[in-house]
Motif scaffolding. Structure first.
Motif, short mmCIF file in Angstrom:
data_model
loop_
_atom_site.label_atom_id
_atom_site.label_comp_id
_atom_site.label_asym_id
_atom_site.label_seq_id
_atom_site.Cartn_x
_atom_site.Cartn_y
_atom_site.Cartn_z
N GLU A 31 0.82 -1.21 0.00
CA GLU A 31 0.00 0.00 0.00
C GLU A 31 0.86 1.26 0.00
O GLU A 31 0.57 2.22 -0.71
N ASN A 35 1.10 4.10 -2.91
CA ASN A 35 0.81 5.51 -2.66
C ASN A 35 1.92 6.40 -3.19
O ASN A 35 1.67 7.46 -3.74
N LYS A 81 -8.29 10.27 -5.11
CA LYS A 81 -8.20 9.65 -6.44
C LYS A 81 -9.53 9.42 -7.13
O LYS A 81 -9.57 9.31 -8.35
N GLY A 95 -4.10 3.13 -6.08
CA GLY A 95 -5.08 3.13 -5.00
C GLY A 95 -6.32 3.89 -5.42
O GLY A 95 -6.32 4.59 -6.43
N ALA A 100 -6.19 2.38 2.85
CA ALA A 100 -4.91 1.85 3.30
C ALA A 100 -4.39 2.58 4.53
O ALA A 100 -4.10 1.96 5.55
#
Ligand code: ADP
Ligand code: MG
Length: 621
Positions: A31, A35, A81, A95, A100
């Motif tokens: 994760e 990112n 996002k 992601g 996360a």
């Protein structure tokens, strides 16, 4: 009666939800790396301590976050996002669920440092149990650093559930490898307990693969590249001699996201048909790019499984692309002796190159690189199999008659080496139980017998033992089920789901308790004791895949295929070191089998070296 339903307190709800996303330190690695990529970083550093149990830290030179965003980023469903549901069908970032960081903050102590280019000061935030315990401005270069400390410190049941450092570290390296492979243009490093394990500069995909998987692949990668309006596929697939008995180096990426797909893997394996033994796995790293609207990534919390709008097209396309790539480079490989001798029986290896193939090959530029010295492949003569002669002792007669494998096998038997192919003469074999055993190449066991010694193929032997055990289990002694603490969900392609459903009753007798759970999804409630926790899904996928490999064998019943698949899946693979005790148990179990000398599919489980043969080799007779 009083009412009983209560709302869970937030921190407990968060911890439960976190369990889906953060299962082990490696989940945080994935994760945090993703990112950093989404933030546009070109240089990403991963630092872990104690196999990630005490520290997982990712530092990037990406966009950084404003003070407010830094704080917001730890809220559940906080994401920059996607804003609308439609955005889900246009996802280009790694992601999008905004889970996360919230999950990490729920199960660990977190330190975040971040600064944007336009801000004077950076932000420092400390979080524990989902609560901010400290926040202050700091001086920090542009980018972000997030450290997860003491994962599951507040969920002891999960903390205790973590595996040994070796196992957890392997998961971390796996995740790192997948991410680093899909972004060769980004520099990555991995430091564990102060020691730098990887330092990868920006490079081509091919170089990146070789850096990650080892230089032995350098001369063994075949370029795959096909483009259509609908989708593109590119990457590398290994020459047939990269095939190994374990499925380690196989990577599929869809829009740069690593995915597991037994179905697509099957497409690749199909393309290799005839070139490699049925139970071996070639290396591949394949990238499929297509319109995000054609896929649903949102079917799995860690996004490792996706659904394609039209799976069949992709299957056909992948298979064709690999076949095409291999055909261009279909050159008889010099065999590695690590490979199963059964490879020698394959047409592709045994039959000499045709005139046509030779002309075609000689015209390719690859031919020239192969014919140069020190290359992995050499095409000098009609047959590349002459090395086999060095391996198998050949009599004078054999030397004259050329290198037909059939003759060699005959001589091999005449000389006194007896393989499991021959039943006679072996029944008198007895193990010398007190003698030490020796493991060679983590694949074979040398054991003394009353007639000198045998060389046992550890995987084949184990396969035979398990095959007999499972046949018994199906008949009348079901295997004990080990129930999972955290039942897992498994989603499959429709075809696989149908297949698995058919097999559920028999699987239960073999120790797998699996329930149907909606369309194409299952819950794994329990597995046999010998399946490692964490590997349940893979075990089931592999069983299905192996089962499908048998699907043309009409002569076998469904049960027979299933038993063979599971015996194969559970058997110790080459590469596993065995203790004296394990070796002795394995060989003793083998000799206790009703048919110890061959596997169910007819491969030898051991070779016996007879005394007079050995004496002859030393010129004593
Ligand atoms: P997601 O990635 O699904 O959006 P995360 O919980 O992983 O959710 O992250 C939440 C948000 O925090 C991201 O949408 C992004 O805006 C921000 N963020 C996280 N990590 C970084 C980073 N390394 N650099 C810049 N922004 C980040
Ligand atoms: Mg994310």
């Amino acid at each position: 009666m009083s009412d009983r339903i209560q709302l869970l307190p937030d921190n407990i709800a968060n911890q439960i939800a976190a369990g889906e996303v953060i299962q082990r330190p490696a989940s945080a690695v994935k994760e945090l790396l993703e990112n950093a990529i989404d933030a546009g970083a070109t240089d990403i550093k991963l630092i872990v301590a104690d196999a990630g149990k005490s520290l997982v830290q990712v530092t990037d030179n990406g966009s950084g976050m404003s003070e407010t965003d830094a704080r917001m980023s730890f809220e559940r469903h906080a994401t920059s996002k996607i804003a609308r549901i439609d955005d889900l069908f246009r996802i280009r970032t790694m992601g999008f669920r905004g889970e996360a960081l919230a999950s990490i903050a729920a199960v660990a102590q977190v330190e975040l440092k971040s600064r944007r280019a336009e801000d004077e000061a950076g932000t420092y935030i400390e979080i524990e149990n989902s609560l901010v315990t400290k926040q202050e401005p700091i001086a920090f270069p542009v980018g972000t650093s997030i450290a997860m400390k003491n994962v599951f410190f507040n969920v002891p049941a999960r903390r205790n559930f973590l595996k040994s450092n070796a196992v957890e570290m392997r998961h971390i390296v796996d995740e790192f490898t997948r991410v680093a492979m899909s972004f060769p243009g980004i520099s990555f490093s991995l430091t564990a307990n102060g020691q730098e394990i990887f330092r990868l500069g920006s490079s081509s995909l091919k170089q990146r693969i070789v850096h990650l998987l080892g230089s032995s692949y350098a001369s063994k990668l075949v370029n795959v590249q096909e483009q259509t309006d609908y989708l593109n596929i590119y990457g590398f697939t290994g020459k047939p001699d990269t095939a190994k008995k374990t499925r380690g180096d196989q990577y599929f990426f869809v829009n740069n996201r690593f995915i597991r797909s037994a179905y697509l893997n099957h497409a690749v394996m199909n393309a290799y048909q005839q070139m490699i033994p049925a139970d071996s796995y070639p290396m591949y790293a394949l990238f499929i790019d297509l319109d995000p609207a054609q896929i649903d990534i949102n079917v799995h919390p860690t996004k490792q499984e996706i659904k394609f709008e039209d799976e069949k097209i992709i299957y056909a396309f992948v298979q064709a692309a690999i076949k095409h790539a291999l055909a261009q480079f279909s050159i008889m490989p010099t065999l590695d002796f690590d490979l199963d001798p059964s490879i020698q029986k394959l047409d592709a290896v045994e039959k000499p190159f045709t005139e046509n193939q030779k002309i075609h090959t000689a015209a390719s530029s690859l031919y020239n690189t192969f014919t140069q010295k020190n290359q992995a492949h050499l095409i000098e003569s009609k047959s590349d199999l002459k090395h086999w002669k060095d391996f198998f002792p050949v009599t004078e007669k054999g030397r004259d008659s050329g290198s037909s494998l059939e003759t060699e096998k005959l001589e091999y038997e005449q000389t006194g080496l007896i393989t499991g192919y021959r039943k006679d003469g072996e029944s008198k074999l007895r193990l010398l139980e007190d003698a030490e055993m020796l493991q060679v190449h983590a694949a074979y066991i040398v054991a003394a017998t009353n007639q000198d010694f045998i060389l046992v193929h550890q995987q084949a032997a184990h396969e035979r033992i398990l095959y007999e055990r499972y046949a018994d289990a199906i008949r009348d002694k079901p295997v004990a089920i080990q129930r999972s603490l955290f039942p897992l969900t498994l989603s499959l392609s429709t075809q696989d789901a149908i297949l698995l459903q058919e097999l559920l009753p028999d699987l239960k007798l073999l120790g797998y308790e699996i329930e149907l759970f909606g369309k194409d999804a299952f819950i794994i409630q329990g597995t046999p004791g010998d399946v490692e926790q964490g590997n349940e899904k893979m075990a089931i996928e592999q069983i299905l895949e192996q089962y499908k490999n048998f699907s043309n064998e009409v002569k076998f019943s469904k049960r027979e295929k299933l038993i063979r698949s599971i015996a194969w899946q559970h058997a110790v693979k080459p590469g596993r070191y065995l203790t004296q005790k394990e070796m002795k148990a394995l060989v003793a179990d083998l000799f206790a089998c009703t048919q110890p000398n061959i596997t169910a599919s007819g491969n030898a489980t051991y070779i016996a070296f007879k005394k007079d043969y050995i004496e002859r080799m030393f010129g004593k007779i």
